[in-house]
Write an enzyme that holds these catalytic residues in place. Structure first.
Site, mmCIF file in Angstrom:
data_model
loop_
_atom_site.group_PDB
_atom_site.id
_atom_site.type_symbol
_atom_site.label_atom_id
_atom_site.label_comp_id
_atom_site.label_asym_id
_atom_site.label_seq_id
_atom_site.Cartn_x
_atom_site.Cartn_y
_atom_site.Cartn_z
ATOM 1 N N CYS A 66 0.832 -1.206 0.000
ATOM 2 C CA CYS A 66 0.000 0.000 0.000
ATOM 3 C C CYS A 66 0.867 1.256 0.000
ATOM 4 C CB CYS A 66 -0.929 -0.010 1.214
ATOM 5 S SG CYS A 66 -2.087 1.373 1.189
ATOM 6 N N CYS A 70 0.270 4.680 6.981
ATOM 7 C CA CYS A 70 -0.421 4.542 8.268
ATOM 8 C C CYS A 70 0.493 3.794 9.259
ATOM 9 C CB CYS A 70 -1.739 3.800 8.083
ATOM 10 S SG CYS A 70 -2.724 4.490 6.725
ATOM 11 N N CYS A 73 0.062 0.027 10.331
ATOM 12 C CA CYS A 73 -0.373 -0.986 9.361
ATOM 13 C C CYS A 73 0.768 -1.815 8.787
ATOM 14 C CB CYS A 73 -1.141 -0.308 8.228
ATOM 15 S SG CYS A 73 -1.880 -1.500 7.103
ATOM 16 N N CYS A 110 -16.756 -9.333 5.168
ATOM 17 C CA CYS A 110 -16.078 -8.055 4.920
ATOM 18 C C CYS A 110 -14.788 -8.294 4.137
ATOM 19 C CB CYS A 110 -15.709 -7.380 6.232
ATOM 20 S SG CYS A 110 -17.080 -7.244 7.373
ATOM 21 N N CYS A 141 -19.705 -6.316 2.927
ATOM 22 C CA CYS A 141 -18.998 -5.091 3.333
ATOM 23 C C CYS A 141 -17.656 -5.096 2.616
ATOM 24 C CB CYS A 141 -18.788 -5.105 4.847
ATOM 25 S SG CYS A 141 -17.865 -3.666 5.445
ATOM 26 N N CYS A 201 -19.865 1.805 7.819
ATOM 27 C CA CYS A 201 -19.138 1.174 8.920
ATOM 28 C C CYS A 201 -17.911 2.045 9.150
ATOM 29 C CB CYS A 201 -18.739 -0.247 8.533
ATOM 30 S SG CYS A 201 -17.675 -1.048 9.754
ATOM 31 N N ARG A 273 -18.627 -2.574 17.310
ATOM 32 C CA ARG A 273 -17.877 -3.831 17.120
ATOM 33 C C ARG A 273 -16.581 -3.837 17.916
ATOM 34 N NH1 ARG A 273 -17.038 -4.545 11.498
ATOM 35 N NH2 ARG A 273 -19.229 -5.104 11.501
HETATM 36 N N1 SAM Z 1 -6.789 0.448 2.960
HETATM 37 C C1 SAM Z 1 -8.081 0.663 3.433
HETATM 38 C C2 SAM Z 1 -8.162 1.776 4.435
HETATM 39 O O1 SAM Z 1 -7.158 2.081 5.072
HETATM 40 O O2 SAM Z 1 -9.241 2.317 4.597
HETATM 41 C C3 SAM Z 1 -8.748 -0.578 4.007
HETATM 42 C C4 SAM Z 1 -7.924 -1.542 4.828
HETATM 43 S S1 SAM Z 1 -7.273 -0.912 6.373
HETATM 44 C C5 SAM Z 1 -6.202 -2.201 6.860
HETATM 45 C C6 SAM Z 1 -8.690 -1.030 7.436
HETATM 46 C C7 SAM Z 1 -8.568 -0.594 8.866
HETATM 47 O O3 SAM Z 1 -7.869 -1.571 9.609
HETATM 48 C C8 SAM Z 1 -7.813 0.676 9.183
HETATM 49 O O4 SAM Z 1 -8.584 1.808 8.958
HETATM 50 C C9 SAM Z 1 -7.514 0.507 10.659
HETATM 51 O O5 SAM Z 1 -8.552 1.048 11.442
HETATM 52 C C10 SAM Z 1 -7.469 -1.008 10.844
HETATM 53 N N2 SAM Z 1 -6.125 -1.485 11.192
HETATM 54 C C11 SAM Z 1 -5.098 -1.659 10.353
HETATM 55 N N3 SAM Z 1 -4.012 -2.118 10.997
HETATM 56 C C12 SAM Z 1 -4.356 -2.227 12.305
HETATM 57 C C13 SAM Z 1 -3.662 -2.645 13.481
HETATM 58 N N4 SAM Z 1 -2.389 -3.009 13.438
HETATM 59 N N5 SAM Z 1 -4.332 -2.656 14.644
HETATM 60 C C14 SAM Z 1 -5.626 -2.277 14.689
HETATM 61 N N6 SAM Z 1 -6.330 -1.878 13.617
HETATM 62 C C15 SAM Z 1 -5.708 -1.844 12.433
HETATM 63 FE FE1 SF4 Z 2 -2.925 1.225 3.298
HETATM 64 FE FE2 SF4 Z 2 -2.913 0.031 5.661
HETATM 65 FE FE3 SF4 Z 2 -3.285 2.674 5.500
HETATM 66 FE FE4 SF4 Z 2 -5.220 0.994 4.618
HETATM 67 S S1 SF4 Z 2 -4.510 1.211 6.735
HETATM 68 S S2 SF4 Z 2 -4.459 2.840 3.600
HETATM 69 S S3 SF4 Z 2 -3.956 -0.690 3.846
HETATM 70 S S4 SF4 Z 2 -1.428 1.548 4.911
#
Ligand code: SAM
Ligand code: SF4
Ligand code: DTB
Length: 326
Positions: A66, A70, A73, A110, A141, A201, A273
């Site tokens: 990606c 973030c 992530c 989802c 979802c 959501c 949730r």
């Molecule tokens: N890329 C898209 C986005 O960011 O909207 C969808 C996938 S992203 C992985 C979905 C959500 O997963 C993020 O918004 C975050 O809230 C959650 N998430 C990701 N990594 C996480 C982690 N290590 N611990 C808790 N929640 C996490």
């Molecule tokens: Fe990309 Fe992870 Fe951020 Fe979603 S949460 S936009 S998958 S880096």
């Protein structure tokens, strides 16, 4: 504790969305734990079946690589600890996973993709996945990142029920966790999702080193969405190896329960949730989260890249607590 927060009556789902602010929600956080849980449980019972918990199963349909940074992530290309990349799955593989989830008792499936946002050509396959999963009799979802004009309508036409798009943290903390996009862009996508007639959501993550005030501010932003999200995932940070937040100090478990309770009180009609982080929680802590008003979980042994409790453990927990799957 201010008189305002203490005396505010619990809103019912037939009352139009109430305006919340960080101060009032912050005051709820400050209540004695038992008072907060009692209030949350009252609001819960006025609006939901007391002992029913909705089950959603997650599948990562496109993993890693990606462009966004973030800090929590494992799928960001910016971090050393990025998981192994996988391109967009075939429809057959997704349908097989959805059928297995349904057989295990999930009611919603989802599908998550590690994209900043989908390309129009990717949406063709995602639309086919949505139609096929819906045809199994599951709610659908997807979480695909930020949407461009017209994409939400395409998803709606494919049969999508919910779009997951989290605000993730308070506006004032967002830039410390994510620099490749602004939170305002997330609000834009949420507006498009609503305009297209999809259910929303939308939740966030706690335990990233934010203050209590920031947790209250996140919940105020969520509760003031008009209408509030139908589904509110509260994720506890899963510290993923190699991410900037891998060593974030763990949150006091009672503070996590308080966050659930304040979400329940401020979003009475929403499903709240208990999301990421359950694998690291004891059964007793999860029971407190249900008492605080959580009435949905991710069910199945994997989230997107992180682990989740085995279905057997959840079934045993539900039996011990007298909870029913919905
Ligand atoms: N890329 C898209 C986005 O960011 O909207 C969808 C996938 S992203 C992985 C979905 C959500 O997963 C993020 O918004 C975050 O809230 C959650 N998430 C990701 N990594 C996480 C982690 N290590 N611990 C808790 N929640 C996490
Ligand atoms: Fe990309 Fe992870 Fe951020 Fe979603 S949460 S936009 S998958 S880096
Ligand atoms: C949400 O709020 N939590 C889910 C879902 N929406 C997509 C994702 C949790 C991800 C946890 C870390 C991982 O599996 O990589």
């Amino acid at each position: 504790m201010t008189a305002t927060a203490a005396t505010q009556t619990a809103p019912s789902k037939f009352v139009p969305a109430q305006r919340w602010n960080t101060e009032v929600l912050g005051a709820l956080f400050e209540l004695p734990f038992n008072d907060l849980l009692f209030r949350a449980q009252q609001v819960h019972r006025q609006n939901h079946e007391a002992n029913a918990v909705q089950l959603s199963t997650l599948l990562s349909i496109k993993t890693g690589g990606c462009s966004e940074d973030c800090g929590y992530c494992s799928q960001s290309a910016h971090h050393g600890g990025e998981v192994e990349r996988e391109s967009l799955l075939d429809v057959e593989e997704v349908v097989a996973a959805a059928q297995a989830a349904k057989d295990k008792g999930a009611t919603r499936f989802c599908m998550g993709a590690a994209w900043r946002g989908p390309k129009d050509k990717d949406l063709d396959r995602v639309a086919t996945m949505i139609g096929a999963v819906k045809a199994l009799g599951l709610e659908t979802c997807v979480t695909l990142g930020m949407l461009k004009q017209g994409q939400a309508e395409r998803l709606k036409a494919a049969g999508l029920d919910y779009y997951n798009h989290n605000l993730d943290t308070a506006p004032e903390f967002y830039g410390q966790v994510i620099t490749t996009h602004a939170q305002s862009e997330r609000f834009d996508t949420l507006g498009q999702v609503r305009e297209a007639g999809l259910k929303v959501c939308c939740g966030g993550i706690v335990g990233m080193g934010e203050t209590r005030r920031a947790r209250a501010a996140l919940l105020a932003e969520l509760a003031n969405l008009n209408p509030p999200p139908e589904s509110v995932p509260i994720n506890q940070l899963v510290p993923m190896p190699g991410t900037p937040l891998e060593n974030a100090p763990p949150l006091d478990p009672f503070e996590f329960v308080r966050t659930i309770a304040v979400a329940r009180i401020s979003m009475p009609a929403s499903l709240v949730r208990l999301s990421a982080g359950r694998q690291e929680m004891s059964d007793e802590l999860q029971a407190l989260c249900f008492l605080a008003g959580a009435n949905s979980i991710f069910y199945g042994d994997k989230l997107l890249t992180a682990g989740n409790p085995e279905a057997d453990r959840d079934e045993a927990l539900f039996a011990r607590l007298g909870l029913t799957a919905a």
